[in-house]
Design a protein around this motif. Structure first.
Motif, PDB file in Angstrom:
ATOM      1  N   LYS A  68       0.815  -1.205   0.000  1.00 58.29           N
ATOM      2  CA  LYS A  68       0.000   0.000   0.000  1.00 58.29           C
ATOM      3  C   LYS A  68       0.853   1.262   0.000  1.00 58.29           C
ATOM      4  CE  LYS A  68      -3.979  -2.094   2.283  1.00 58.29           C
ATOM      5  NZ  LYS A  68      -4.904  -2.016   3.444  1.00 58.29           N
ATOM      6  N   ALA A  69       2.164   1.110   0.123  1.00 62.21           N
ATOM      7  CA  ALA A  69       3.038   2.279   0.118  1.00 62.21           C
ATOM      8  C   ALA A  69       3.053   2.900  -1.273  1.00 62.21           C
ATOM      9  CB  ALA A  69       4.453   1.879   0.543  1.00 62.21           C
ATOM     10  N   ARG A  70       3.301   4.178  -1.300  1.00 61.06           N
ATOM     11  CA  ARG A  70       3.288   4.918  -2.559  1.00 61.06           C
ATOM     12  C   ARG A  70       4.544   4.606  -3.365  1.00 61.06           C
ATOM     13  NH1 ARG A  70       2.689  11.508  -3.017  1.00 61.06           N
ATOM     14  NH2 ARG A  70       2.638  11.606  -5.315  1.00 61.06           N
ATOM     15  N   LEU A  71       4.369   4.423  -4.674  1.00 54.45           N
ATOM     16  CA  LEU A  71       5.508   4.158  -5.548  1.00 54.45           C
ATOM     17  C   LEU A  71       6.237   5.459  -5.851  1.00 54.45           C
ATOM     18  CD1 LEU A  71       3.943   1.624  -8.082  1.00 54.45           C
ATOM     19  CD2 LEU A  71       5.317   1.132  -6.064  1.00 54.45           C
ATOM     20  N   ASP A  72       7.546   5.389  -5.847  1.00 54.01           N
ATOM     21  CA  ASP A  72       8.380   6.572  -6.073  1.00 54.01           C
ATOM     22  C   ASP A  72       9.054   6.422  -7.441  1.00 54.01           C
ATOM     23  OD1 ASP A  72       9.950   8.760  -6.020  1.00 54.01           O
ATOM     24  OD2 ASP A  72      11.116   8.205  -4.250  1.00 54.01           O
ATOM     25  N   TYR A  73       8.707   7.335  -8.362  1.00 58.53           N
ATOM     26  CA  TYR A  73       9.254   7.269  -9.712  1.00 58.53           C
ATOM     27  C   TYR A  73      10.304   8.347  -9.970  1.00 58.53           C
ATOM     28  CZ  TYR A  73       5.563   4.011 -11.107  1.00 58.53           C
ATOM     29  OH  TYR A  73       4.740   2.914 -11.236  1.00 58.53           O
ATOM     30  N   ARG A  74      10.834   8.948  -8.920  1.00 56.88           N
ATOM     31  CA  ARG A  74      11.807  10.012  -9.132  1.00 56.88           C
ATOM     32  C   ARG A  74      13.088   9.516  -9.788  1.00 56.88           C
ATOM     33  NH1 ARG A  74      11.972  12.658  -3.263  1.00 56.88           N
ATOM     34  NH2 ARG A  74      11.786  10.422  -2.754  1.00 56.88           N
ATOM     35  N   PHE A  75      13.339   8.245  -9.716  1.00 50.86           N
ATOM     36  CA  PHE A  75      14.562   7.702 -10.305  1.00 50.86           C
ATOM     37  C   PHE A  75      14.580   7.851 -11.823  1.00 50.86           C
ATOM     38  CE2 PHE A  75      11.528   4.227 -10.136  1.00 50.86           C
ATOM     39  CZ  PHE A  75      11.609   3.695 -11.415  1.00 50.86           C
ATOM     40  N   VAL A  76      13.384   8.017 -12.464  1.00 47.41           N
ATOM     41  CA  VAL A  76      13.352   8.131 -13.928  1.00 47.41           C
ATOM     42  C   VAL A  76      14.008   9.418 -14.398  1.00 47.41           C
ATOM     43  CG1 VAL A  76      11.272   6.709 -14.088  1.00 47.41           C
ATOM     44  CG2 VAL A  76      11.065   9.205 -13.963  1.00 47.41           C
ATOM     45  N   LEU A  77      14.276  10.361 -13.479  1.00 52.35           N
ATOM     46  CA  LEU A  77      14.951  11.598 -13.848  1.00 52.35           C
ATOM     47  C   LEU A  77      16.463  11.447 -13.871  1.00 52.35           C
ATOM     48  CD1 LEU A  77      12.810  14.153 -11.814  1.00 52.35           C
ATOM     49  CD2 LEU A  77      12.581  13.505 -14.217  1.00 52.35           C
ATOM     50  N   SER A  78      16.946  10.256 -13.566  1.00 50.96           N
ATOM     51  CA  SER A  78      18.389  10.024 -13.597  1.00 50.96           C
ATOM     52  C   SER A  78      18.870   9.941 -15.047  1.00 50.96           C
ATOM     53  CB  SER A  78      18.728   8.722 -12.868  1.00 50.96           C
ATOM     54  OG  SER A  78      18.164   7.611 -13.546  1.00 50.96           O
ATOM     55  N   PRO A  79      20.138  10.232 -15.301  1.00 55.97           N
ATOM     56  CA  PRO A  79      20.656  10.170 -16.679  1.00 55.97           C
ATOM     57  C   PRO A  79      20.440   8.813 -17.337  1.00 55.97           C
ATOM     58  CG  PRO A  79      22.221  11.285 -15.249  1.00 55.97           C
ATOM     59  CD  PRO A  79      21.157  10.720 -14.353  1.00 55.97           C
ATOM     60  N   GLN A  80      20.563   7.740 -16.562  1.00 57.12           N
ATOM     61  CA  GLN A  80      20.402   6.404 -17.128  1.00 57.12           C
ATOM     62  C   GLN A  80      19.000   6.210 -17.680  1.00 57.12           C
ATOM     63  OE1 GLN A  80      21.053   3.290 -14.319  1.00 57.12           O
ATOM     64  NE2 GLN A  80      20.658   1.639 -15.790  1.00 57.12           N
ATOM     65  N   TRP A  81      17.981   6.585 -16.899  1.00 54.47           N
ATOM     66  CA  TRP A  81      16.607   6.371 -17.348  1.00 54.47           C
ATOM     67  C   TRP A  81      16.197   7.377 -18.421  1.00 54.47           C
ATOM     68  CZ3 TRP A  81      13.280   2.424 -16.382  1.00 54.47           C
ATOM     69  CH2 TRP A  81      13.702   1.487 -15.433  1.00 54.47           C
ATOM     70  N   LEU A  82      16.680   8.604 -18.329  1.00 62.48           N
ATOM     71  CA  LEU A  82      16.400   9.573 -19.386  1.00 62.48           C
ATOM     72  C   LEU A  82      17.056   9.161 -20.701  1.00 62.48           C
ATOM     73  CD1 LEU A  82      16.727  12.966 -17.473  1.00 62.48           C
ATOM     74  CD2 LEU A  82      14.622  11.821 -18.239  1.00 62.48           C
ATOM     75  N   GLY A  83      18.240   8.569 -20.604  1.00 61.75           N
ATOM     76  CA  GLY A  83      18.880   8.052 -21.811  1.00 61.75           C
ATOM     77  C   GLY A  83      18.079   6.931 -22.436  1.00 61.75           C
ATOM     78  N   GLY A  84      17.512   6.060 -21.575  1.00 58.14           N
ATOM     79  CA  GLY A  84      16.656   5.003 -22.109  1.00 58.14           C
ATOM     80  C   GLY A  84      15.423   5.557 -22.798  1.00 58.14           C
ATOM     81  N   LEU A  85      14.840   6.609 -22.230  1.00 61.41           N
ATOM     82  CA  LEU A  85      13.676   7.236 -22.848  1.00 61.41           C
ATOM     83  C   LEU A  85      14.036   7.885 -24.178  1.00 61.41           C
ATOM     84  CD1 LEU A  85      10.691   7.994 -22.643  1.00 61.41           C
ATOM     85  CD2 LEU A  85      11.383  10.038 -21.366  1.00 61.41           C
ATOM     86  N   ALA A  86      15.216   8.522 -24.228  1.00 61.81           N
ATOM     87  CA  ALA A  86      15.663   9.122 -25.490  1.00 61.81           C
ATOM     88  C   ALA A  86      15.862   8.048 -26.566  1.00 61.81           C
ATOM     89  CB  ALA A  86      16.969   9.893 -25.266  1.00 61.81           C
ATOM     90  N   PHE A  87      16.386   6.903 -26.154  1.00 58.97           N
ATOM     91  CA  PHE A  87      16.534   5.799 -27.113  1.00 58.97           C
ATOM     92  C   PHE A  87      15.171   5.365 -27.645  1.00 58.97           C
ATOM     93  CE2 PHE A  87      16.373   1.225 -27.895  1.00 58.97           C
ATOM     94  CZ  PHE A  87      17.314   1.102 -28.898  1.00 58.97           C
ATOM     95  N   CYS A  88      14.169   5.292 -26.770  1.00 56.44           N
ATOM     96  CA  CYS A  88      12.821   4.913 -27.206  1.00 56.44           C
ATOM     97  C   CYS A  88      12.284   5.902 -28.231  1.00 56.44           C
ATOM     98  CB  CYS A  88      11.880   4.824 -26.010  1.00 56.44           C
ATOM     99  SG  CYS A  88      12.231   3.459 -24.886  1.00 56.44           S
ATOM    100  N   VAL A  89      12.537   7.203 -28.006  1.00 56.94           N
ATOM    101  CA  VAL A  89      12.061   8.222 -28.945  1.00 56.94           C
ATOM    102  C   VAL A  89      12.724   8.041 -30.308  1.00 56.94           C
ATOM    103  CG1 VAL A  89      12.024  10.689 -29.433  1.00 56.94           C
ATOM    104  CG2 VAL A  89      11.502   9.878 -27.129  1.00 56.94           C
ATOM    105  N   ILE A  90      14.049   7.860 -30.317  1.00 59.56           N
ATOM    106  CA  ILE A  90      14.769   7.687 -31.582  1.00 59.56           C
ATOM    107  C   ILE A  90      14.323   6.409 -32.281  1.00 59.56           C
ATOM    108  CG2 ILE A  90      17.051   7.339 -32.604  1.00 59.56           C
ATOM    109  CD1 ILE A  90      18.188   9.052 -30.324  1.00 59.56           C
ATOM    110  N   PHE A  91      14.177   5.334 -31.510  1.00 59.39           N
ATOM    111  CA  PHE A  91      13.755   4.063 -32.091  1.00 59.39           C
ATOM    112  C   PHE A  91      12.352   4.172 -32.678  1.00 59.39           C
ATOM    113  CE2 PHE A  91      11.674  -0.114 -31.571  1.00 59.39           C
ATOM    114  CZ  PHE A  91      12.504  -0.886 -32.358  1.00 59.39           C
ATOM    115  N   SER A  92      11.447   4.855 -31.983  1.00 62.28           N
ATOM    116  CA  SER A  92      10.075   4.984 -32.484  1.00 62.28           C
ATOM    117  C   SER A  92      10.021   5.825 -33.759  1.00 62.28           C
ATOM    118  CB  SER A  92       9.179   5.594 -31.409  1.00 62.28           C
ATOM    119  OG  SER A  92       9.595   6.904 -31.083  1.00 62.28           O
TER     120      SER A  92
END
Length: 311
Positions: free
Chosen positions: A18-42
């Motif tokens: 029931k604890a709240r999920l924390d998604y602040r880690f997606v702002l890290s360079p590693q996860w932002l890089g993964g998101l950028a890869f998804c954009v380029i791939f799409s």
């Protein structure tokens, strides 16, 4: 007398789920890089999907030309000479009736023209129509012969006045290959005109349907056009789906990371304390000797404990 307190209901007890999920880690360079890869791939997938869609539209256009023109009644060459001298793409496969005579001496053989997976040639003969135009007629296909580089026999066209029904086809480009004397590398009408030394219609040729009078032997009929648009539509949809799936995969991995982090916090496991330090498995209970004396392991542990308590 002490009063017993009933345990709290299970629903009131803290739960990791029931604890709240924390998604602040997606702002890290590693996860932002993964998101950028998804954009380029799409974007790449979208371009490939659009390319397949364009190929499908080209195939549909060709099919529509066949359906509109292929089985129509032949039109006379008189009044329709522009079908060969000023050819338009929408006029392909239009049946035309020609009357005149073949010029057999200027027959040309086109190399590397497979049919049903078999190598062979196509036979081009200039046709001098009674309207004054000279139209190149593709009389059909011949297999390779016993002599390398040419068919065994090229059937002669009918002599004298002949009525020929053909379908219009666009001339082909120069593919930059040489050919032996009397042959062409492609149905390049400009090259054909240069080889015979007189003017012919140079934007389209006629693919033969029938001749009257009919000769005893003639080249094999060419393969009719296909009405299959191919798998381009399904390929296009697949590319678009691949582009979308990259974001779903990234989101799924982010959610799993958030769930794992929440569960770790509930167990007191953090990156600062360290997972190994937070959980240390108990040492196995040593086996004592029968005489009651401590074992070597117990003696070693006692020395280590004494050293820890007296720094």
């Amino acid at each position: 007398m002490s009063q017993l307190t009933a345990p709290a209901p299970e629903s009131d007890q803290p739960s990791a789920k029931k604890a709240r999920l924390d998604y602040r880690f997606v702002l890290s360079p590693q996860w932002l890089g993964g998101l950028a890869f998804c954009v380029i791939f799409s974007i790449a997938c979208a371009l490939l999907g659009q390319w397949q869609m364009d190929r499908r539209m080209e195939a549909v256009t060709e099919i529509n030309k066949v359906l509109e023109n292929y089985d129509e009644a032949p039109v006379p060459l008189a009044g329709h000479a522009d079908l060969f001298t000023d050819f338009q793409a929408a006029q392909e496969w239009t049946p035309v009736s020609l009357t005149g005579a073949y010029d057999e001496e200027d027959t040309r053989i086109v190399r590397n023209r497979p049919k049903a997976g078999k190598p062979g040639y196509e036979v081009l003969v200039p046709f001098r129509a009674d309207t004054g135009e000279t139209i190149v007629v593709n009389r059909g296909w011949l297999p390779i012969g016993n002599t390398a580089g040419r068919p065994d026999v090229v059937p002669s066209p009918p002599e004298g006045e002949v009525t020929v029904q053909v379908r219009t086809r666009p001339g082909e480009p120069d593919i930059g290959r040489d050919a032996p004397e009397g042959q062409l590398a492609s149905i390049d009408l400009v090259a054909f005109e240069e080889s015979v030394g007189y003017q012919v219609a140079d934007t389209a040729y006629g693919e033969m349907i029938q001749e009257d009078p009919a000769p005893q032997t003639r080249p094999q009929t060419l393969v009719p056009p296909t009405l299959d648009e191919g798998p381009h539509l399904s390929y296009s949809v697949q590319w678009f789906l691949f582009g979308l799936m990259s974001f779903f995969v990234w989101g799924y991995m982010a959610r799993q990371r958030a769930i794992n982090d929440r569960d770790d916090r509930a167990l007191g496991l953090t990156e600062e304390t360290g997972y190994i330090a937070a959980y240390r498995p108990p040492r196995p209970k040593p086996v004592r000797r029968r005489n009651g004396r401590p074992t070597d392991e117990e003696a070693e542990d006692a020395l280590l404990d004494a050293a820890d308590s007296h720094p």
